[in-house]
Design an enzyme around this catalytic site. Sequence first.
Site, PDB file in Angstrom:
ATOM      1  N   GLU A   1       0.909  -1.265  -0.161  1.00  0.00           N
ATOM      2  CA  GLU A   1      -0.028   0.048  -0.057  1.00  0.00           C
ATOM      3  C   GLU A   1       0.763   1.217   0.232  1.00  0.00           C
ATOM      4  O   GLU A   1       1.879   1.360   0.435  1.00  0.00           O
ATOM      5  CB  GLU A   1      -0.850   0.205   1.171  1.00  0.00           C
ATOM      6  CG  GLU A   1      -0.314  -0.220   2.624  1.00  0.00           C
ATOM      7  CD  GLU A   1       1.110   0.579   3.192  1.00  0.00           C
ATOM      8  OE1 GLU A   1       0.922   1.832   2.947  1.00  0.00           O
ATOM      9  OE2 GLU A   1       2.073  -0.159   3.307  1.00  0.00           O
TER      10      GLU A   1
ATOM     11  N   GLU B   1       4.653  -0.287   0.792  1.00  0.00           N
ATOM     12  CA  GLU B   1       4.816  -0.375  -0.665  1.00  0.00           C
ATOM     13  C   GLU B   1       4.469  -1.802  -1.098  1.00  0.00           C
ATOM     14  O   GLU B   1       4.556  -2.202  -2.124  1.00  0.00           O
ATOM     15  CB  GLU B   1       5.909   0.141  -1.231  1.00  0.00           C
ATOM     16  CG  GLU B   1       6.233   1.683  -0.993  1.00  0.00           C
ATOM     17  CD  GLU B   1       7.309   2.178  -1.553  1.00  0.00           C
ATOM     18  OE1 GLU B   1       8.225   1.534  -2.399  1.00  0.00           O
ATOM     19  OE2 GLU B   1       7.973   3.080  -1.414  1.00  0.00           O
TER      20      GLU B   1
END
Lengths: 351, 351
Positions: A176, A317
């Site tokens: 994310e 990420e």
Amino acid sequence: VNPCDLLSDVAPVDAAAAAAMRERIDSLTKPQGSLGRLEDLAVQLAAIAGGMPAHRYEARAILVGVGDHGVVAEGVSAYPQAVTAQMVRGFLAGTAAIGALARAVRADLVVANFGASEPLPAHADLLDLCVARGTANFASGPAMTSEQVDAALAAGAAAVTAMRARRPLEALALGEMGIGNTTSAAALTAALCDASAERTVGRGTGIDDERLERKIEIVRAAVARVAGRSWQAIVCEVGGFEIVALAGAILTAARARIPVVLDGFIVASAALVARAIAPHAIGYCIAAHRSREPGHGIALARLGLRPYLDLDLRLGEGSGAALALPLLEAAARMACEMKTFAEAGVAGARP
Amino acid sequence: VNPCDLLSDVAPVDAAAAAAMRERIDSLTKPQGSLGRLEDLAVQLAAIAGGMPAHRYEARAILVGVGDHGVVAEGVSAYPQAVTAQMVRGFLAGTAAIGALARAVRADLVVANFGASEPLPAHADLLDLCVARGTANFASGPAMTSEQVDAALAAGAAAVTAMRARRPLEALALGEMGIGNTTSAAALTAALCDASAERTVGRGTGIDDERLERKIEIVRAAVARVAGRSWQAIVCEVGGFEIVALAGAILTAARARIPVVLDGFIVASAALVARAIAPHAIGYCIAAHRSREPGHGIALARLGLRPYLDLDLRLGEGSGAALALPLLEAAARMACEMKTFAEAGVAGARP
């Protein structure tokens, strides 16, 4: 059909396939149990597949869910909200951490915009599934409407469906990006795990003591508003579009019997939402690493998952999830390619 | 030249290259320190290389050192000594665990016979560097002569030299096979780390309580014989050919500035021997995982190394070292392929 009703229909993993895999592994040319948690992972992969797992999990992809958070107006992050979109450009250009790590582990990288505050550039690897341009500031009211919860769940489901339509998918790693999303994750974890804000709030990308105090105060106040209420009420009040969408992605992958590798704290909070919708979904989940965010341990304990990597990551990420993907191939190859004592003609057999 | 004198000439890792790498990593598009120990690993790889590390560490190989141990006559293992040679055949056929894992991480697999009790079949991937057909039983006298210590160190050096002559080598993972070798590793660790036999002896491949008591007693008695003596005396008394040879391999790789990924307890005991010869050599070493053998933690603490994987492995063969190899590629790609904040035009820069 309400997306929540549809997505809640997740079958438990296959206990018979797990038992058969355990029996096979116990007959391989090694002392029983000597490959420890790699054996457990192979058993889980068989349980997920409902039989022999994918041999190499070469069809592997990382889905990075993107969303912005109105609560950043309260000064809970060290970075301005514009960084979300800037970082996404780096993901798509391949110059961010997750790009380098995706190449290192030979995984496709797909980015999904579930709720960035700015428009994102069109790109072949970007799925535009934006629910709204950022959540509302949950310091002063609900982050999203119940219609937006449903839309975010459906968007996460659509992301996995789109990935599978594009190419085969044997393993899904989730990550994310969203400035401020540790604040939402901390509030979700506190509310869904009955933990205090002090225990679930951390420094995120690196805030100072003053911002940390403010962040704890905001989370505490928001969580107090939803005490004892349903998961829907909790998610409306303090959720994030990328977090709810990732819950939809977990449920969709589980329904397709695809193993889901969870990244750190934020993705774990998405798994808590998925668990609230369909508890069986967690059987399809693999925890990659233990983040330095304090709330991650609380979420993992509630999920019953133990991470494989000890790397002190706190980036997000999907970085940790990416790094765990090679373990799936290793576990599957071990189970598929090793010979048994009988086949290899080795003495001693089972000690 | 005495191999020990030659091998002790190991330069420290390059502190200036480490500092330059840390500065580069701190400028990349992520919060400072957010990739945690992956950043530390990249810094170590730069320090080892003396500049930018190999970009992908694609020239990676696993060296499995093989040796037999006279002490198995005391009943310290659940398996008969003949299993050593049988397992080696499985390594060379590609059907053992390390074969599957080597393929999973795209590493060459080389086996070196440093002291098996039986002749091993000729094979392109087997280096015949046998010092003698197994050590003597150290329950009743020294395991080897001082000439054999030198020969084993030279054999380990020759293995790495032969591997490098055959093809480029950017990263070396070390493993071992030898029925009874946890007994030797426990004695070496106890003697070299001033620890008691109770703390360094474990169940190896899975022995029962009675054998465990016997194993502890044998280690305690042997260690008492070498109390306060030199590392040479300790190695003569309780060493193993594959363990001493792996120390030679570590020193040789360090001299060539090649990172060495250590497997579990037995390879850690080899690193303790290497450290006794040349303390700087440990700067080139990376601990892959924490084994379930209790002595491993004691050895790692003395070496100052912290493992990356949490897998409860207790197999050996280089299984854990193999599984850590992808982390080297990930760390190096992160350092080489990511852009800086300035290059990427991302706001916020360093918080």
